[in-house]
Structure formats: structure tokens, C-alpha cells
Scaffold this active site. Structure first.
Site, PDB file in Angstrom:
ATOM      1  CG  ASP A   1     -14.294   1.974 -15.390  1.00 21.28           C
ATOM      2  OD1 ASP A   1     -13.728   1.242 -16.236  1.00 21.28           O
ATOM      3  OD2 ASP A   1     -15.249   2.723 -15.679  1.00 21.28           O
TER       4      ASP A   1
ATOM      5  CE1 TYR B   1       1.989   6.497  -9.803  1.00 23.65           C
ATOM      6  CE2 TYR B   1       3.946   6.539  -8.420  1.00 23.65           C
ATOM      7  CZ  TYR B   1       2.612   6.231  -8.600  1.00 23.65           C
ATOM      8  OH  TYR B   1       1.915   5.659  -7.573  1.00 23.65           O
TER       9      TYR B   1
ATOM     10  CG  ASP C   1      -2.226  -0.561  -2.516  1.00 24.25           C
ATOM     11  OD1 ASP C   1      -1.105  -1.038  -2.806  1.00 24.25           O
ATOM     12  OD2 ASP C   1      -2.381   0.315  -1.645  1.00 24.25           O
TER      13      ASP C   1
ATOM     14  CG  ASP D   1       0.037   3.343  -6.613  1.00 24.52           C
ATOM     15  OD1 ASP D   1       0.687   2.593  -5.858  1.00 24.52           O
ATOM     16  OD2 ASP D   1      -0.517   4.398  -6.231  1.00 24.52           O
TER      17      ASP D   1
ATOM     18  CE  LYS E   1     -12.009   5.168 -17.745  1.00 21.30           C
ATOM     19  NZ  LYS E   1     -13.442   4.763 -17.611  1.00 21.30           N
TER      20      LYS E   1
HETATM   21  C1  IPM Z   1       3.975   1.580  -4.363  1.00 17.95           C
HETATM   22  C2  IPM Z   1       3.908   2.798  -3.480  1.00 17.95           C
HETATM   23  C3  IPM Z   1       4.737   3.907  -4.123  1.00 17.95           C
HETATM   24  C4  IPM Z   1       4.069   4.264  -5.440  1.00 17.95           C
HETATM   25  C5  IPM Z   1       4.931   5.163  -3.262  1.00 17.95           C
HETATM   26  C6  IPM Z   1       5.570   4.824  -1.929  1.00 17.95           C
HETATM   27  C7  IPM Z   1       5.747   6.211  -3.953  1.00 17.95           C
HETATM   28  O1  IPM Z   1       2.591   3.168  -3.247  1.00 17.95           O
HETATM   29  O2  IPM Z   1       5.081   1.057  -4.550  1.00 17.95           O
HETATM   30  O3  IPM Z   1       2.930   1.154  -4.840  1.00 17.95           O
HETATM   31  O4  IPM Z   1       3.127   5.069  -5.485  1.00 17.95           O
HETATM   32  O5  IPM Z   1       4.481   3.714  -6.462  1.00 17.95           O
HETATM   33 MG    MG Z   2       1.184   1.831  -4.099  1.00 18.17          MG
END
Ligand code: IPM
Ligand code: MG
Length: 361
Positions: free
Chosen positions: A223, A141, A251, A247, A191
Site C-alpha cells: 500500500d 493467480y 499498471d 499486476d 504486506k
Molecule cells: C497483465 C494482465 C493479465 C493479468 C490479464 C489479461 C490476465 O492484466 O498481464 O497484467 O492479470 O496478469
Molecule cells: Mg494487468
């Protein structure tokens, strides 16, 4: 206890879910005799409309003078204009970097009775209670170089996944200590078979594990981790990983609970020491869902659980945090918003879900 909180509702459904979070906070205030002073500020698209930037210097300064930040959601199609360099989501990245919030804690809990909401089989997600510890201020990032350029008539782009030892050590320390306070299992995710950052990460995690003999560490490739999260999610306790993997995998993990609307997060500059207020940035895992804005139909639980994390980590109010979590657990047995609706439950809107949780409190 007196606390001062910067509150940024943001865009889309942000203000609606924030109203419910604040309602729960006010209930805690009364019930437990605390006092929280709230300072509202603009972040994301609303700030772009008013000031041309996603977060003003003045508001950054104000946030820094508070104990912590509570955030709704930011962004929307209106502000995602390619090539302008302005994006509503960037406010979040500014806060992470500016305040050195290198630890992003993303808990995933499948509440009893909600197993049927998961896209996985109920028997697989029963009892899931894990936490993803995502490194938040380094890796792909933020590493340099990070740019696009034209060479030999073609377009090129580069991101750099860079990690220094101190960055790896401090995030692993958070993860080991969290594991010690939980079920004492840690999955360290990288990884190491391909990346140099992964090799260094694994070496450091192995060295550090000697200081935490009570924690069982498993080194896992990223993975394979995504695969095991689908096959045996309840076997995980604490997972720790770099920014980009975190990230993606957070999710995936949050989906186990059936909806992004159930997932809170805490972003910290390390775990607080006893009796100390730790600055933090608290937000739900979901986005601003512009299509749902103003409809009073989305799930406020992610924001309400983020308030619980705020009480726990910034204010050291464990009893109060637990009270909110218990109130949520009780409420979902009978009432649900559309995203986690199941037969036999009473379907409610955002505001009503907040009311049910307040009543349970
Ligand atoms: C998260 C989001 C952010 C990220 C975006 C909105 C920049 O996806 O907080 O996971 O990628 O970190
Ligand atoms: Mg995210």
C-alpha cells in the site's frame, strides 16, 4: 545471429501494433545482418473463433519449439461471455504457466521531453527509469484452492495466495541481479504486516541481501509503495513483488509514462546466462483496445520496445536493443500518436510512428 520467433498478433489493435514491431525487427535484421524466421499463430479471440479455444495445443507446441514468443494483444467484448469459461485473456496465463515464465519484467521509462504526458507534475516524473519485477506463475493467480461454491444458501469464493520458498528465492534472485546491473536499489514489496506470504517473503529477502552487499534493499508494504510511486517515482530503480501486487502496481507505474501505449514487458524463466538464448514471452502492457481497432491511431511504441527487450534477453543483442530504444527516444521528440500528443509535436498514426522510428534507426 539466426533466430526463430513465434508471432501472435491477437485481437483488436494487436495486428496493427505487431506490424510496426515486425517492421522495426526487419530493419534491425538488415542493419545488423541477422536473420529472424517468423511463425505467425492465432491467440485470443481469433483462435476462439477458429478453434473454440484461446490457444490450441498445436500452437503451444509450436511456440515451445521457437526461441521466444512475440505477442500483440488479446480479448474483446465479443469473447468475454460470463459463465462460458472461455476468455481471450486466458491464453496469456496458459503461456506463462506452461513455459514456467515466472519473471515478468515491466520497465517504465519517462523519455526526455515526455514529462508533460504524465498525469503527475513534470518535475516529479523527470528521469523516471524503473522496472517492476512481477512474480508471474504463483501467488493468488494460481494457488489452490481457487473456486466458487454454495453453502448455507449463499455463494462463497476463495483464492489462495501461496508461495513456496523456491518461488520467492528465484524471483528475488532476478531482481537482485537486475539491480546490480542498474542503479543498485531494490524495493522488495509485500504486506509483511498482515500476510504470512509477506512475512516469509521479507525473511527470505533479508537473508538473500547478504549475498548482494552492493544492492541497497528497502522492504516496503504494497500500500505504501503505491503512495511513494505517486510522490517520488524517480527514487525507484528495481521493484520486486508477488503476482497480484505486481499486476496492480505495474499498471500504476506504467501510468507515470503518460500512456499504457509506452510500456513493454518481458516474461522469462530467469535472467539469461551469458551467451545463452533465454526463452521469453514479449508483449506490450496495454490491451486489445477494440474501439481503436482498424483506425491506425494507437501507439506502437510498447510493442516496438518489447522487440528491444526480446533482442536483449532472448538473443543477447544488447547493441541492437539499445539502438531501438535510442530511435524511440529520438522519435518522440518530434512525433506522437494521439495518446501522448502535446503541442508542438507532429501528430501521426500507428503506421507513421513506426516509419519515423525506422527512419531514426
Ligand atoms: C497483465 C494482465 C493479465 C493479468 C490479464 C489479461 C490476465 O492484466 O498481464 O497484467 O492479470 O496478469
Ligand atoms: Mg494487468
Amino acid at each position: 545471429m539466426k533466430g526463430r520467433i513465434a508471432v501472435g498478433p491477437g485481437d483488436g489493435i494487436g495486428p496493427e501494433v505487431m506490424a510496426e514491431g515486425v517492421k522495426v525487427l526487419k530493419t534491425i535484421e538488415k542493419k545488423f545482418g541477422h536473420q529472424f524466421e517468423l511463425t505467425y499463430f492465432d491467440i485470443g479471440g481469433v483462435s476462439i473463433d477458429k478453434f473454440g479455444v484461446t490457444l490450441t495445443e498445436e500452437n503451444i507446441k509450436m511456440c515451445g519449439e521457437r526461441d521466444c514468443i512475440l505477442f500483440g494483444a488479446a480479448g474483446g467484448p465479443k469473447w468475454d461471455i460470463p459463465g462460458t469459461g472461455v476468455s481471450a485473456g486466458s491464453g496469456v496465463l496458459i503461456i506463462r504457466k506452461k513455459f514456467g515464465l515466472y519473471a515478468n519484467l515491466r520497465p517504465v521509462i519517462v523519455f526526455p521531453g515526455m514529462e508533460g504526458c504524465s498525469p503527475l507534475k513534470p518535475e516529479l516524473v523527470k528521469g523516471v527509469n524503473l522496472i517492476v519485477v512481477r512474480e508471474n506463475t504463483g501467488g493468488a493467480y494460481f494457488g489452490q484452492p481457487k473456486k466458487q461454491w454454495v453453502e448455507n444458501n449463499e455463494r462463497n469464493a476463495v483464492d489462495t495466495m501461496l508461495y513456496s520458498e523456491h518461488e520467492i528465492v528465484r524471483i528475488l534472485k532476478v531482481a537482485f541481479e537486475l539491480a546490480q546491473s542498474r542503479r543498485k536499489k531494490l524495493a522488495s514489496v509485500e504486506k509483511a504486516n498482515v500476510t504470512e506470504t509477506g512475512k516469509l517473503w521479507r525473511k527470505i529477502a533479508t537473508e538473500m541481501s547478504a549475498q548482494y552487499p552492493d544492492v541497497a534493499v528497502e522492504h516496503m508494504y504494497a500500500d505504501a509503495t503505491t503512495m511513494w510511486l505517486m510522490r517520488q517515482p524517480s527514487s525507484f530503480d528495481v521493484l520486486v513483488m508477488g503476482n497480484l501486487f505486481g499486476d496492480i502496481i505495474s499498471d500504476e507505474a506504467s501510468t507515470l509514462a503518460g500512456s499504457l501505449g509506452m510500456g513493454p514487458s518481458a516474461q522469462l524463466a530467469g535472467l539469461p546466462k551469458k551467451g545463452e538464448k533465454a526463452f521469453g514471452f514479449y508483449e506490450s502492457a496495454h490491451g486489445s483496445a477494440p474501439k481503436h481497432a482498424g483506425k491506425n491511431d494507437v501507439n506502437p511504441i510498447a510493442t516496438i520496445l518489447s522487440v528491444a527487450l526480446m533482442l536483449r534477453y532472448t538473443f543477447g543483442l544488447e547493441k541492437e536493443a539499445k539502438a531501438i530504444e535510442a530511435a524511440v527516444a529520438k522519435s518522440v521528440l518530434t512525433h506522437r500518436t494521439y495518446d501522448v500528443m502535446e503541442p508542438g509535436k507532429t501528430k501521426v498514426g500507428t503506421k507513421e510512428m513506426g516509419d519515423v522510428i525506422v527512419a531514426a534507426l
